[in-house]
Design an enzyme around this catalytic site. Structure first.
Site, PDB file in Angstrom:
ATOM      1  N   GLU A  74      23.700  24.379  22.095  1.00 31.35           N
ATOM      2  CA  GLU A  74      25.016  22.948  22.069  1.00 31.35           C
ATOM      3  C   GLU A  74      24.563  23.814  20.644  1.00 31.35           C
ATOM      4  OE1 GLU A  74      26.142  18.593  20.989  1.00 31.35           O
ATOM      5  OE2 GLU A  74      24.735  18.872  23.010  1.00 31.35           O
TER       6      GLU A  74
ATOM      7  N   CYS B 142      28.366  19.004  13.917  1.00 33.67           N
ATOM      8  CA  CYS B 142      29.243  20.205  14.396  1.00 33.67           C
ATOM      9  C   CYS B 142      30.319  20.073  14.885  1.00 33.67           C
ATOM     10  CB  CYS B 142      28.055  20.523  15.903  1.00 33.67           C
ATOM     11  SG  CYS B 142      27.597  19.317  17.165  1.00 33.67           S
TER      12      CYS B 142
END
Length: 487
Positions: free
Chosen positions: A245, A279
């Site tokens: 991820e 993110c």
């Protein structure tokens, strides 16, 4: 200040490696101090997880669910103190870390549901007996956590892995070891068998030592560069499943939107929440050339002037806290200066805020239209603007990245959304909502340099266990009639 410990094979122990510490980036006060795990201790943690795996995997699923329910109860009981500890270690505002603890506790119920829906068991009757689909755990999962959501994000790997029957060795970010230790304490309170969950502490060398061990899975949340390294490292070891991820150079397109102030609220929340340390934050704002784009930028800058910046425990509560460290602030501001030196134009001045420490920064807005800038995320509150002449050009600009985590469109025209959702390449794509909007009951992950096609959140169940398909008959029977060409 908390004395740091490791948790290996059901016991707390001191690290045998070099000493290190974590600090409150807002006040520079020391939060945690301990020693890194030695290579031998990392090996012992993996050995303990390996030894515990067969029994843990064989336990009834109801047993593992009850264990995770006990962990959930421990998180809820510790929530206020735990949230404050995360704020102290990361600099994030207390309202954010309180929400983070809520997400951690909520992950247990979501993971139980996801396992049942995506990786449970089913049987169909056949002429010979039945066909059964089962899912089996991989084995020992190494989990490397990030600093920005040091509880929620590794928790999103740990809970589904343990539910699936995997055992875990967890290394938190070296920036947030205290949060990792608190998670281990909550899992200890859940009364897991020894070796099922293990905690090692340290920096990059400890992480490298962990990945040199005979693990079965790597579950990682962090930078695209680190993810690329892990892909290379395990390229010749297909046994190890990778769930990566990673970050993103995320675009937010504004087109045919009349209410500039409403647009600005979505832009600001996309770019500057968590001080830009998500993110999924928007890194690139793509707007029309001419008056429509001007109106959006003016409204965004006006709203930026109203953002409160301050320590996590200040009154009134801040919208933005500090970055994780002075070093991180240096990096973010340096990247912005590099873009300006390459020709980017400053629309809203960025720089340090004179509050307690050098980890606080003003959010910045820079125009990079026509400037050759790196295809890299700035992991902080710097938003780059690109002006384009057409909606097609906006989509092309949005897709002009090797990343593909999140993207967004703000528009009053539903036809724009219909076209955008078909053309944009990203794993999280939002319409008239911030790019940071995500839900635990949906997948979360990206394409290209943003991941490896194994999204987390609700889909974490997929990479925590592998499918086994079986044809089964209740007795041994002669099947010569099924064999063609016998003499």
């Amino acid at each position: 200040m908390t004395d740091g410990k490791l948790y290996i094979d059901g016991r707390w122990t001191d690290g045998e490696g070099d000493g290190f510490a974590s600090f409150d980036p807002a006040t520079e006060a020391r939060v945690w101090r301990g020693n890194e795990a030695s290579t031998g201790q990392v090996g012992a943690a993996v050995e303990a997880a390996r030894a515990a795996f067969p029994d843990w995997a064989d336990r009834p699923r109801a047993y593992r669910i009850e264990a995770m329910k006990r962990y959930q109860a421990a998180l809820k009981a510790r929530a206020p103190a735990f949230a404050e500890a995360i704020s102290r270690e990361t600099g994030k505002a207390l309202w954010e870390t309180t929400a983070e603890l809520g997400s951690m506790a909520g992950k247990v119920d979501l993971s139980i549901r996801a396992y049942d829906e995506r990786t449970g068991e089913r049987t169909a009757e056949t002429a010979f007996g039945h066909a059964t689909l089962r899912h089996r755990p991989h084995g020992v999962a190494a989990i490397l956590g990030p600093f920005n959501f040091p509880g929620h994000l590794p928790n999103g790997h740990i809970v589904p892995a343990l539910l699936a029957g995997d055992t875990v060795v967890f290394k938190p970010s070296e920036e947030t070891p205290h949060t990792g230790q608190l998670m281990a304490e909550a899992l200890q309170e859940a009364d897991l068998p020894a070796g099922v969950f293990n905690l090692v502490q340290g920096g990059r060398d400890v992480g490298a030592a962990l990945l040199d061990q005979p693990i079965d899975a790597l579950m990682f949340t962090g930078s695209g560069a680190a993810g690329a390294h892990f892909r290379t490292k395990f390229a010749d070891d297909p046994h190890v499943i990778l769930a990566l991820e990673l970050g993103g150079n995320n675009p937010l397109v504004v087109w045919d939107a009349a209410d500039a102030e409403a647009v600005a609220s979505i832009v600001v929340q996309s770019a500057f929440v968590t001080t830009g340390q998500r993110c999924s934050c928007a890194r690139r704002l793509i707007v029309p050339e001419g008056p429509a784009g001007d109106a959006v930028l003016e409204a965004v800058m006006a709203l930026m002037d109203r953002l409160t910046i301050g320590p996590w425990n200040s009154t009134p509560e801040p919208y933005m806290g500090s970055l994780i460290s002075e070093r991180a602030a240096d990096l973010v501001l340096g990247q912005a200066v590099e873009r300006c030196n390459a020709g980017a134009r400053v629309l809203k001045t960025f720089g340090r805020v004179d509050i307690h420490s050098r980890a606080f920064v003003h959010p910045g807005l820079i125009d990079v239209t026509g400037v050759d800038v790196p295809d890299e995320e700035i992991f902080g509150p710097i938003l780059s603007v690109t002006r384009v002449p057409t909606f097609e050009a906006a989509i092309a600009a949005a897709n002009a990245t090797r990343y593909g985590l999140s993207a967004g469109l703000v528009s009053d025209n539903p036809a724009n959304w219909d076209h955008f959702i078909r053309r944009i390449r990203a794993g999280v794509v939002n319409f008239n909502r911030p790019t940071t909007g995500a839900a635990g009951d949906m997948p979360f992950g990206g394409l290209g340099a943003s991941g490896n096609h194994r999204p987390s959140a609700y889909y974490a169940a997929d990479y925590c266990a592998y499918p086994v398909a079986s044809f089964e008959a209740g007795a041994v029977k002669n099947i010569e009639g099924e064999i063609r060409g016998l003499r």
